[in-house]
Write an enzyme that holds these catalytic residues in place. Structure first.
Site, PDB file in Angstrom:
ATOM      1  N   ASP A 120       0.632  -1.283  -0.094  1.00 53.61           N
ATOM      2  CA  ASP A 120       0.012   0.139   0.090  1.00 53.61           C
ATOM      3  C   ASP A 120       0.539   1.067   0.047  1.00 53.61           C
ATOM      4  O   ASP A 120       0.341   2.458   0.060  1.00 53.61           O
ATOM      5  CB  ASP A 120      -0.782  -0.061   1.314  1.00 53.61           C
ATOM      6  CG  ASP A 120      -2.162  -0.898   1.032  1.00 53.61           C
ATOM      7  OD1 ASP A 120      -2.718  -0.699  -0.610  1.00 53.61           O
ATOM      8  OD2 ASP A 120      -2.847  -1.575   1.674  1.00 53.61           O
ATOM      9  N   ASP A 179      -7.268  -4.297  -4.793  1.00 59.37           N
ATOM     10  CA  ASP A 179      -6.846  -2.870  -4.467  1.00 59.37           C
ATOM     11  C   ASP A 179      -5.376  -2.523  -5.004  1.00 59.37           C
ATOM     12  O   ASP A 179      -5.210  -1.664  -5.291  1.00 59.37           O
ATOM     13  CB  ASP A 179      -6.692  -3.006  -2.781  1.00 59.37           C
ATOM     14  CG  ASP A 179      -8.024  -3.980  -2.145  1.00 59.37           C
ATOM     15  OD1 ASP A 179      -8.359  -4.798  -2.776  1.00 59.37           O
ATOM     16  OD2 ASP A 179      -8.341  -3.498  -1.110  1.00 59.37           O
TER      17      ASP A 179
HETATM   18  N1  GLY Z   1      -7.466  -1.799   0.475  1.00 54.50           N
HETATM   19  C1  GLY Z   1      -8.251  -1.924   1.595  1.00 54.50           C
HETATM   20  C2  GLY Z   1      -9.796  -1.758   1.358  1.00 54.50           C
HETATM   21  O1  GLY Z   1     -10.271  -1.199   0.335  1.00 54.50           O
HETATM   22  O2  GLY Z   1     -10.457  -2.098   2.562  1.00 54.50           O
END
Ligand code: GLY
Length: 399
Positions: A120, A179
């Site tokens: 992330d 994601d």
């Molecule tokens: N990237 C984590 C979520 O969208 O909850």
């Protein structure tokens, strides 16, 4: 079964939005949107003063529940959204206090440019420092993004042709989640701004693998594909935050829509554009998408109506506005009309906080992980971030 309240709400929303549906991008819609954008920005500047007051200098805002502010350390995946939202607010208002707060939070966040605990670092650094550089042109911010990209690709695993999202755990060997498409923007941007071509190469490889392995024939996506790191084979496809393994988790669909639209922006590869259009079609034609176009937390949630996910609506709205830039007139009208309704809905009392309430966040009603009973019907930083991004995109491209 939809409750009477739900049906009534939908009917009222449809009546309110009907003029908009038939006149999207007309002079009157543009006028209406210009004033909606300005009103939201002025509201957000004041509201974020409350958020600032609720957030200790060494923490980042995360949410607000049961009358209490919830904050995080900078290592949390969402730590870039608050500074990023401040930069969007500054971009629109040129308010010096907003800029000062954004700079203060970047100073706190900068150490995460070497974060390798998960994938992330794109959200954390590009949404914050990337915007800071775009808006100010100050090279010190670009240096942070360049460093972050170098650390980001340390999670690239050649055997699975992907960046590993999360570390190995009891249930997952080498998980890649949808994601992750969002974090590719940082890599593509760095190559485009004088960095090595290897960042772009990794981003393309990752996106191609995701396209092949995450998506189902109906163009919905699994949340997680788990790989065997030794031989590259798929172990399983599951839905971490969704209702069940074959359901369509709303935010995951929105991440994918945004991600493949962004891939097209950087590459002009028609395969990504087609993918984005197919995802948009899945979302917009889904029978469980409510009339106000803010999705439930999962398109296949076991009980509908259920909690909405404002963050999924905000991400999808922002993505659809970009997608509208790359298609012909008819598709553009479809995407921009839908995004307009999403932005209008989010601006209404149903989703937007009353001044001074909601811990200082702009939007209410997002869902982190419904089945884990974590962050359900609460504000979340990324809902605010993509909401303001969507408003600014509308202003830039459609006013
Ligand atoms: N990237 C984590 C979520 O969208 O909850």
């Amino acid at each position: 079964m939809r409750s009477t309240f739900e049906k009534l709400t939908s009917a009222v929303v449809m009546i309110l939005l009907l003029p908009l549906l038939s006149t999207a991008q007309s002079a009157s819609t543009k006028k209406q949107m210009a004033s909606l954008i300005d009103e939201n920005m002025q509201f957000a500047v004041k509201q974020y003063q409350v958020l600032k007051a609720n957030t200790p200098a060494d923490r980042m805002p995360r949410s607000f529940a049961q009358g209490r502010s919830i904050t995080s350390g900078t290592e949390w995946w969402c730590s870039g959204f608050y500074p990023g939202t401040l930069w969007y607010l500054y971009e629109y208002t040129k308010d010096a206090n907003v800029k000062a707060e954004a700079e203060k939070r970047l100073a706190l966040l900068e150490k995460e440019k070497r974060y390798t605990g998960n994938h992330d670092i794109g959200f954390m650094i590009f949404c914050s420092f990337g915007n800071a550089y775009r808006i100010t042109g100050d090279k010190k911010y670009k240096d942070v993004v360049d460093t972050a990209a170098a650390y980001q690709i340390t999670r690239y695993r050649p055997s699975i042709h992907s960046i590993q999202s999360w570390n190995k755990s009891k249930n997952l060997n080498c998980p890649v989640i949808i994601d992750n498409m969002m974090n590719l923007e940082q890599l593509l941007w760095v190559t485009q701004h004088g960095g090595s071509g290897k960042y772009k190469e990794i981003a393309l490889t990752h996106a191609n693998t995701t396209l092949k392995n995450h998506y189902r024939p109906d163009h919905s996506t699994f949340h997680i594909v788990d790989y065997n790191l030794d031989n590259g084979e798929i172990i399983k496809k599951v839905n971490g935050q969704g209702a069940h393994d074959t359901s369509a988790w709303s935010r995951g669909q929105a991440w994918g829509l945004y991600g493949f639209t962004m891939m097209y922006r950087f590459t002009k590869n028609k395969t990504y554009l087609e993918q984005a259009k197919n995802i948009a079609n899945f979302i917009l034609s889904h029978p469980n998408l409510p009339a106000d176009k803010i999705p439930y937390w999962d398109y296949n949630a076991p009980q509908i109506p259920t909690s909405r996910d404002a963050s999924a609506g905000a991400i999808a709205a922002s993505a659809l506005l970009e997608l509208g830039q790359y298609v012909g007139k008819t598709d553009r009208a479809t995407y921009v009309d839908a995004a307009t309704i999403m932005l209008q809905s989010l601006s209404s009392d149903a989703y937007r906080a009353k001044p001074g309430e909601n811990g200082g966040f702009i939007l209410k009603n997002s869902v982190g992980s419904f089945l884990a009973n974590s962050e359900v019907d609460v504000p979340l930083t990324y809902a605010d971030y993509y909401f303001l991004e969507g408003l600014l995109r509308y202003k830039k491209w459609y006013l």
